[in-house]
Design a protein around this motif. Structure first.
Motif, PDB file in Angstrom:
ATOM      1  N   PHE A   7     107.376  34.824  51.698  1.00 58.48           N
ATOM      2  CA  PHE A   7     107.035  33.918  50.420  1.00 58.48           C
ATOM      3  C   PHE A   7     107.524  34.246  49.175  1.00 58.48           C
ATOM      4  CE2 PHE A   7     102.826  34.072  53.114  1.00 58.48           C
ATOM      5  CZ  PHE A   7     103.240  32.916  53.782  1.00 58.48           C
ATOM      6  N   GLY A   8     108.506  35.148  49.054  1.00 63.96           N
ATOM      7  CA  GLY A   8     109.328  35.317  48.024  1.00 63.96           C
ATOM      8  C   GLY A   8     109.068  36.520  47.159  1.00 63.96           C
ATOM      9  N   GLY A   9     108.050  37.367  47.777  1.00 62.06           N
ATOM     10  CA  GLY A   9     107.803  38.661  47.411  1.00 62.06           C
ATOM     11  C   GLY A   9     108.756  39.793  47.391  1.00 62.06           C
ATOM     12  N   GLU A  10     108.486  40.985  46.749  1.00 63.92           N
ATOM     13  CA  GLU A  10     109.280  41.984  47.006  1.00 63.92           C
ATOM     14  C   GLU A  10     108.585  43.492  47.301  1.00 63.92           C
ATOM     15  OE1 GLU A  10     112.470  42.699  43.878  1.00 63.92           O
ATOM     16  OE2 GLU A  10     111.864  40.818  43.053  1.00 63.92           O
ATOM     17  N   VAL A  11     108.981  44.257  48.129  1.00 65.17           N
ATOM     18  CA  VAL A  11     108.234  45.432  48.259  1.00 65.17           C
ATOM     19  C   VAL A  11     109.188  46.684  47.924  1.00 65.17           C
ATOM     20  CG1 VAL A  11     107.218  46.902  50.202  1.00 65.17           C
ATOM     21  CG2 VAL A  11     107.005  44.607  50.019  1.00 65.17           C
ATOM     22  N   VAL A  12     109.086  47.476  47.216  1.00 70.75           N
ATOM     23  CA  VAL A  12     109.843  48.578  46.800  1.00 70.75           C
ATOM     24  C   VAL A  12     109.403  49.997  47.200  1.00 70.75           C
ATOM     25  CG1 VAL A  12     111.084  49.757  44.958  1.00 70.75           C
ATOM     26  CG2 VAL A  12     111.056  47.228  44.764  1.00 70.75           C
ATOM     27  N   CYS A  13     109.895  50.801  48.073  1.00 74.06           N
ATOM     28  CA  CYS A  13     109.467  52.005  48.403  1.00 74.06           C
ATOM     29  C   CYS A  13     110.296  53.134  47.646  1.00 74.06           C
ATOM     30  CB  CYS A  13     109.686  52.299  49.968  1.00 74.06           C
ATOM     31  SG  CYS A  13     108.765  51.177  50.985  1.00 74.06           S
ATOM     32  N   ARG A  14     109.659  54.186  47.539  1.00 75.60           N
ATOM     33  CA  ARG A  14     110.132  55.469  47.071  1.00 75.60           C
ATOM     34  C   ARG A  14     110.110  55.065  45.512  1.00 75.60           C
ATOM     35  NH1 ARG A  14     114.040  55.104  51.037  1.00 75.60           N
ATOM     36  NH2 ARG A  14     114.042  56.923  52.152  1.00 75.60           N
ATOM     37  N   ALA A  15     108.975  54.374  45.091  1.00 73.22           N
ATOM     38  CA  ALA A  15     108.421  53.998  43.821  1.00 73.22           C
ATOM     39  C   ALA A  15     107.299  54.440  43.273  1.00 73.22           C
ATOM     40  CB  ALA A  15     108.720  52.406  43.326  1.00 73.22           C
ATOM     41  N   GLU A  16     106.982  55.666  42.981  1.00 78.50           N
ATOM     42  CA  GLU A  16     105.774  56.346  42.622  1.00 78.50           C
ATOM     43  C   GLU A  16     105.529  56.068  41.241  1.00 78.50           C
ATOM     44  OE1 GLU A  16     103.340  60.414  42.776  1.00 78.50           O
ATOM     45  OE2 GLU A  16     105.451  60.527  43.555  1.00 78.50           O
ATOM     46  N   ARG A  18     100.285  39.319  49.783  1.00 82.91           N
ATOM     47  CA  ARG A  18     100.630  38.453  50.658  1.00 82.91           C
ATOM     48  C   ARG A  18     100.124  37.063  50.091  1.00 82.91           C
ATOM     49  NH1 ARG A  18      98.887  34.721  54.310  1.00 82.91           N
ATOM     50  NH2 ARG A  18     100.010  34.348  56.089  1.00 82.91           N
ATOM     51  N   GLN A  19      98.503  37.154  49.835  1.00 82.08           N
ATOM     52  CA  GLN A  19      98.113  35.854  49.380  1.00 82.08           C
ATOM     53  C   GLN A  19      98.497  35.154  47.966  1.00 82.08           C
ATOM     54  OE1 GLN A  19      97.052  35.306  52.507  1.00 82.08           O
ATOM     55  NE2 GLN A  19      95.419  34.098  51.752  1.00 82.08           N
ATOM     56  N   TYR A  49     107.160  40.152  36.480  1.00 78.55           N
ATOM     57  CA  TYR A  49     106.579  39.703  37.677  1.00 78.55           C
ATOM     58  C   TYR A  49     105.103  38.996  37.260  1.00 78.55           C
ATOM     59  CZ  TYR A  49     109.912  42.163  40.432  1.00 78.55           C
ATOM     60  OH  TYR A  49     111.376  42.627  40.921  1.00 78.55           O
ATOM     61  N   ASP A  50     104.614  38.013  37.928  1.00 76.50           N
ATOM     62  CA  ASP A  50     103.290  37.642  37.780  1.00 76.50           C
ATOM     63  C   ASP A  50     102.225  38.768  38.165  1.00 76.50           C
ATOM     64  OD1 ASP A  50     104.436  35.040  37.139  1.00 76.50           O
ATOM     65  OD2 ASP A  50     104.273  34.401  38.896  1.00 76.50           O
ATOM     66  N   VAL A  51     102.499  39.429  39.388  1.00 74.91           N
ATOM     67  CA  VAL A  51     101.718  40.233  39.783  1.00 74.91           C
ATOM     68  C   VAL A  51     102.292  41.694  40.398  1.00 74.91           C
ATOM     69  CG1 VAL A  51      99.683  40.924  41.485  1.00 74.91           C
ATOM     70  CG2 VAL A  51     100.148  38.452  40.679  1.00 74.91           C
ATOM     71  N   LEU A  96     105.381  41.752  43.084  1.00 76.61           N
ATOM     72  CA  LEU A  96     106.159  42.895  43.614  1.00 76.61           C
ATOM     73  C   LEU A  96     104.937  44.165  43.980  1.00 76.61           C
ATOM     74  CD1 LEU A  96     108.612  44.997  43.229  1.00 76.61           C
ATOM     75  CD2 LEU A  96     107.635  45.541  41.015  1.00 76.61           C
ATOM     76  N   VAL A  97     105.309  44.856  45.283  1.00 79.28           N
ATOM     77  CA  VAL A  97     104.868  45.785  45.660  1.00 79.28           C
ATOM     78  C   VAL A  97     105.299  47.319  45.461  1.00 79.28           C
ATOM     79  CG1 VAL A  97     103.346  46.794  47.636  1.00 79.28           C
ATOM     80  CG2 VAL A  97     103.500  44.077  47.390  1.00 79.28           C
ATOM     81  N   LEU A  98     104.718  48.000  44.897  1.00 75.33           N
ATOM     82  CA  LEU A  98     105.093  49.255  44.521  1.00 75.33           C
ATOM     83  C   LEU A  98     104.475  50.388  45.411  1.00 75.33           C
ATOM     84  CD1 LEU A  98     105.329  49.273  40.547  1.00 75.33           C
ATOM     85  CD2 LEU A  98     107.266  48.897  42.218  1.00 75.33           C
ATOM     86  N   GLU A  99     105.228  51.158  46.398  1.00 79.10           N
ATOM     87  CA  GLU A  99     104.888  51.946  47.308  1.00 79.10           C
ATOM     88  C   GLU A  99     105.645  53.545  46.881  1.00 79.10           C
ATOM     89  OE1 GLU A  99     103.414  54.614  49.671  1.00 79.10           O
ATOM     90  OE2 GLU A  99     102.727  52.533  49.597  1.00 79.10           O
TER      91      GLU A  99
END
Length: 479
Positions: free
Chosen positions: A211-220, A18-19, A2-4, A28-31
């Motif tokens: 915008f094509g991003g991903e958010v993944v939960c249960r990913a500590e 988002r931006q 991923y870029d970020v 990619l967002v990891l939560e």
């Protein structure tokens, strides 16, 4: 690759994600939790939705600090409700109540009627808030000392500080910079959201995905992998390893740097400095469900103190000396069904259960929560007579131990957000050590950046502005 990769889906992390996704970067967002949101999450009990960290926000009117940022983020489309311009906050100290009005001149004029000898000083106060001095001019100035030197009446100092329960008031260390930035935006205009904080989270997450991003939960995240002086991957508890070019952490800095098991760049002295920083206190919250048609909605917040000791009341751990009363905007009609009561709660009251998990802390802990809830209700009844009788029972004909009163403590915050000691506002800012306690988005590792409330400013406005600063830093680094 991923870029970020953004670690943590609190407001700061989601704004950055988002931006950057909007710019076309793969994000990619990891939560670690089952849903995104951090302190902005809402939770449900029966038919009711309760907020955790969001109660009101300042500076949303056109031309004010947060308006442009929320326009960019698509958040102005949400159903914001402006609070009463003649008293968006009402401060009760002992038997006296003082309204705080919106608009700098209006604010000074209304309070000037209660403190006629302080009218000139009040104008000087709002002029400072209207034209906020640069950070370098106020970050080493003690807020309490500055207020005490400007005003001669100690009661007025307490009134002006009373609504700052949304930050940690420490008489010996709070910088004027942090105090002024928080107070200024609310005086310009104050707003509630008609609905839960999840509306903000859902809006940002939906935009990220569109915008094509991903958010993944249960990913500590359990480890940040360093290679050749840069972070190359995040290893998670779900067994996955996520590679990236840039990493942004919206998680507390002490935890973030703990994920670096081995680092050739991050020196031990830097780690020790971060790990020795103190954190702000946590909060106790009692969320009440009221019987229908019992309490007319009031379009302001109430701050109630037993005595004029706003800067020190939280030091008395044996007694609840002050409480914030927040009223939820009703979905329909003129009566509210929900009230939140908030008061500071030091970690010393939680320490006996620091090795326990939610729901497994035993009767003594539950009794302590019940005691604090009772004291909060009793204090709130000074401005809402009969509040306890308005609370709906969980079962018919039960005593108040079965009332629909849902409580949370700093332990709850710690378990859900990983904030050390359940800190409500992140790392404690200290005017005596500003260079140490004010953190930069940059870290010693060139592609690892920070965002969130522990850097400079907290709250909805502070975290949003910090996220934009993080984005600007990344852009300036040309990464």
């Amino acid at each position: 690759m991923y870029d970020v990769v953004v670690i943590g889906s609190g407001l700061g992390g989601l704004v950055c994600a988002r931006q950057l996704a909007k710019e076309g970067r793969s994000v990619l967002v990891l939560e670690r939790q089952t849903q995104p949101g951090g302190c902005l999450q809402s939770y449900r009990r029966g038919n009711f939705e309760f907020d955790t960290g969001l109660h009101y926000v300042g500076g949303l009117a056109e031309g004010q600090p947060l308006h442009e940022a929320f326009e960019q983020l698509g958040l102005m489309r949400l159903p914001w409700v402006q609070l009463d311009v003649d008293g968006f906050d009402q401060v009760t100290i002992g038997n006296q109540t003082f309204p705080l009005a919106e608009g700098f001149d209006h604010f000074a004029s209304v309070l000037g009627e209660y403190f006629p000898k302080e009218k000139t000083a009040l104008r000087q106060y709002v002029d400072m808030l209207r034209h906020l001095p640069p950070m370098e001019d106020t970050v080493e100035v003690n807020a309490y000392d500055w207020l005490s030197s400007l005003f001669h009446d100690p009661l007025l100092v307490n009134v002006l500080s009373a609504t700052a329960m949304k930050m940690e008031l420490r008489r010996e260390s709070l910088p004027l910079f942090n105090f002024a930035h928080s107070m200024s935006s609310y005086i310009q205009s104050s707003w509630r959201l008609k609905g839960g904080g999840n509306m903000i989270i859902d809006s940002l997450v939906n935009d990220i995905k569109s915008f094509g991003g991903e958010v993944v939960c249960r990913a500590e995240v359990e480890e940040l992998v360093e290679q050749d002086g840069r972070i190359v991957a995040a290893k998670c508890s779900n067994g996955q390893t996520y590679e990236g070019r840039v990493f942004i952490s919206d998680v507390h800095p002490q935890l973030t740097f703990g994920w670096l098991k081995e680092s050739r760049i991050m020196k031990g002295i830097f780690r020790r400095r971060i790990n020795t920083l103190e954190n702000t206190f946590g909060m106790f919250t009692a969320s009440l469900v009221l019987k229908p048609n019992m309490l007319p909605y009031f379009n302001h917040n109430k701050y109630v103190y037993k005595k004029a000791n706003v800067w020190t009341f939280h030091e008395d751990i044996a007694d609840v000396g002050g409480v914030m009363v927040s009223c939820r905007v009703p979905e329909s009609g003129d009566y509210t069904r929900q009230i939140d009561l908030l008061t500071p709660m030091p970690w010393t009251l939680c320490k006996d259960w620091e090795d326990t998990l939610v729901g497994r802390r035993g009767d003594i802990y539950e009794q302590q929560k019940q005691r604090m809830a009772d004291e909060c209700i009793r204090l709130a009844e000074r401005v809402i007579p009969g509040l306890r009788d308005m609370v709906e029972n969980a079962t018919p004909h039960s005593d108040h131990s079965s009332e629909k009163c849902y409580t949370s403590t700093p332990l709850t915050w710690r378990d859900y957000t990983l904030s050390p000691c359940g800190s409500a506002f992140g790392i404690r800012k200290d005017c005596r050590q500003s260079l140490i306690t004010m953190l930069s988005p940059k870290t010693p590792i060139p592609n690892l950046f920070l965002t969130g409330q522990s850097l400079v400013l907290h709250g909805l406005e502070g975290v949003t502005m910090t996220a934009f600063k993080t984005l600007k830093t990344i852009k300036n680094e040309k990464i």
